[in-house]
Design a protein around this motif. Sequence first.
Motif, short mmCIF file in Angstrom:
data_model
loop_
_atom_site.label_atom_id
_atom_site.label_comp_id
_atom_site.label_asym_id
_atom_site.label_seq_id
_atom_site.Cartn_x
_atom_site.Cartn_y
_atom_site.Cartn_z
N ARG A 19 0.79 -1.16 -0.01
CA ARG A 19 0.00 -0.04 -0.01
C ARG A 19 0.93 1.11 -0.16
NH1 ARG A 19 -4.53 0.59 4.56
NH2 ARG A 19 -5.18 -1.39 3.46
N GLY A 20 0.56 2.32 -0.86
CA GLY A 20 1.19 3.52 -0.88
C GLY A 20 2.47 3.47 -1.78
N THR A 21 2.82 2.59 -2.50
CA THR A 21 4.02 2.54 -3.29
C THR A 21 3.90 1.62 -4.49
OG1 THR A 21 6.61 1.99 -3.58
CG2 THR A 21 4.89 0.51 -1.80
N VAL A 88 -1.86 -11.65 8.78
CA VAL A 88 -0.72 -12.01 8.25
C VAL A 88 0.44 -10.90 8.56
CG1 VAL A 88 0.75 -12.42 6.21
CG2 VAL A 88 -1.86 -13.06 6.24
N VAL A 89 1.51 -11.41 9.46
CA VAL A 89 2.71 -10.47 9.72
C VAL A 89 3.69 -10.86 8.73
CG1 VAL A 89 4.38 -10.00 11.36
CG2 VAL A 89 2.17 -11.05 12.12
N ALA A 90 4.01 -9.73 8.04
CA ALA A 90 5.22 -9.76 6.67
C ALA A 90 6.41 -9.13 7.61
CB ALA A 90 4.85 -8.51 5.78
N LEU A 91 7.34 -9.84 7.41
CA LEU A 91 8.87 -9.49 7.88
C LEU A 91 9.48 -9.06 7.01
CD1 LEU A 91 9.69 -12.99 9.91
CD2 LEU A 91 8.24 -11.17 10.71
N GLY A 92 10.23 -7.83 7.51
CA GLY A 92 11.15 -6.93 6.61
C GLY A 92 12.64 -7.02 7.18
N GLU A 93 13.00 -7.87 8.28
CA GLU A 93 14.53 -8.11 8.60
C GLU A 93 14.56 -9.56 9.17
OE1 GLU A 93 15.94 -5.73 11.49
OE2 GLU A 93 15.17 -3.73 10.65
N ASP A 94 15.78 -10.04 9.17
CA ASP A 94 16.14 -11.34 9.31
C ASP A 94 16.24 -11.42 10.90
OD1 ASP A 94 16.47 -11.58 6.57
OD2 ASP A 94 18.66 -11.85 6.78
N GLY A 95 16.11 -12.86 11.37
CA GLY A 95 16.25 -13.02 12.93
C GLY A 95 16.18 -14.45 13.36
N PHE A 96 17.14 -14.55 14.15
CA PHE A 96 17.25 -16.02 14.79
C PHE A 96 17.43 -16.10 16.04
CE2 PHE A 96 20.35 -19.83 15.55
CZ PHE A 96 19.27 -20.76 15.34
N ARG A 97 16.81 -16.70 16.73
CA ARG A 97 16.51 -16.79 18.40
C ARG A 97 16.23 -15.40 18.83
NH1 ARG A 97 21.61 -21.11 18.87
NH2 ARG A 97 20.36 -22.90 18.22
N ILE A 107 9.15 -6.62 12.23
CA ILE A 107 7.85 -6.54 11.28
C ILE A 107 8.05 -5.44 10.35
CG2 ILE A 107 5.53 -5.63 11.67
CD1 ILE A 107 5.62 -6.92 14.59
N TYR A 108 7.72 -5.84 8.91
CA TYR A 108 7.47 -4.75 8.11
C TYR A 108 6.16 -4.34 8.07
CZ TYR A 108 7.12 -2.38 3.62
OH TYR A 108 6.86 -1.56 2.45
N GLY A 109 5.14 -5.12 8.14
CA GLY A 109 3.73 -4.68 7.81
C GLY A 109 2.99 -5.82 8.00
N TYR A 110 1.47 -5.72 7.67
CA TYR A 110 0.61 -6.59 8.08
C TYR A 110 -0.31 -6.84 6.43
CZ TYR A 110 1.63 -6.14 12.92
OH TYR A 110 2.30 -5.87 13.96
N ALA A 111 -1.16 -7.86 6.51
CA ALA A 111 -2.01 -8.26 5.56
C ALA A 111 -3.08 -8.96 6.09
CB ALA A 111 -1.49 -8.87 4.11
N SER A 145 -3.85 -10.15 1.21
CA SER A 145 -4.22 -8.98 0.45
C SER A 145 -2.88 -7.94 0.30
CB SER A 145 -5.09 -8.03 1.64
OG SER A 145 -4.47 -7.63 2.62
N GLU A 146 -2.94 -6.85 -0.01
CA GLU A 146 -1.91 -5.81 -0.01
C GLU A 146 -0.94 -5.61 1.42
OE1 GLU A 146 -2.91 -1.78 -1.42
OE2 GLU A 146 -4.19 -1.73 0.59
N ILE A 147 0.19 -5.72 1.43
CA ILE A 147 0.75 -5.40 2.35
C ILE A 147 0.75 -3.93 2.85
CG2 ILE A 147 3.16 -5.62 3.74
CD1 ILE A 147 2.15 -8.38 2.98
N VAL A 148 0.50 -3.86 4.39
CA VAL A 148 0.12 -2.49 4.75
C VAL A 148 1.58 -2.29 5.65
CG1 VAL A 148 -1.04 -0.93 6.28
CG2 VAL A 148 -2.25 -2.75 4.80
N PRO A 149 2.24 -1.07 5.40
CA PRO A 149 3.50 -1.14 6.36
C PRO A 149 3.11 -0.67 7.43
CG PRO A 149 3.75 0.02 3.84
CD PRO A 149 2.24 -0.41 3.93
N ALA A 150 4.04 -0.95 8.53
CA ALA A 150 3.76 -0.82 9.89
C ALA A 150 5.03 -0.77 10.48
CB ALA A 150 2.61 -1.40 10.64
#
Length: 235
Positions: A19-21, A88-97, A107-111, A145-150
């Motif tokens: 959304r928005g881009t 739906v949670v959309a991840l925008g960064e890597d992570g382990f433990r 968290i990058y955003g949601y859908a 749906s589209e991803i909503v940045p958050a």
Amino acid sequence: MPDLNYLWAPPAPVSLPVRGTSARFPVNRLFFVGRNYQAHAREMGTSVDKTTMRPVYFTKFAAMLAESGSSAPYPPETRDYHHEMELVVALGEDGFRVPPEQAAKLIYGYACGLDMTRRDLQAAAKAKGNPWDVAKNVESGAVASEIVPAQGRVLERGEISLRLNGEVRQQGDLADMIWTIPEIIADLSTYYHLRAGDLIYTGTPEGVGPVQVGDLLEGRIEGVGSLSFRIDPAE
């Protein structure tokens, strides 16, 4: 580095609108949380004790993803195809433990999402103690749906609902999730190196049920948006 010579063209990357881009969100993996609403667990004949249990996960191929506004045929080998409306949670960064208190930074955003299920195949597999991949990993069986940045924002409450041909079938609140979004991200990151582009479907409230050819599914999550999906005739 020499150019790779493929035998045939590789599949196109899977992605979702943002959304928005005009940029699109490149999808990596699809993770799903089972039984994350107590009322849904009860309607499935079980219960969840958070003090003694951890979240249950399953996966679907990214190729099974369908965008909101699309349609897909009623799938083969089932007579009991069910809808499950999910955040739906959309991840925008890597992570382990990742500790729960640091999970939000991934968290990058949601859908809005749908986890479609061949319920009869799932029940038969469970009864025999067999895996139930074919019950869940259905072509076009993961709708988003589209991803909503958050960036970094944790959703703690908000109405989640699904209408089938205009009639409300599922209705709940994100506050009813047994495991919170940070808890899910932290726990899942103990099993996998989470990556930017991963999608996590966080479970469904009560009211799951069958769909038929021609049905229109319309979902909504407060503060996120909406989705639609239609069931076409079987092939």
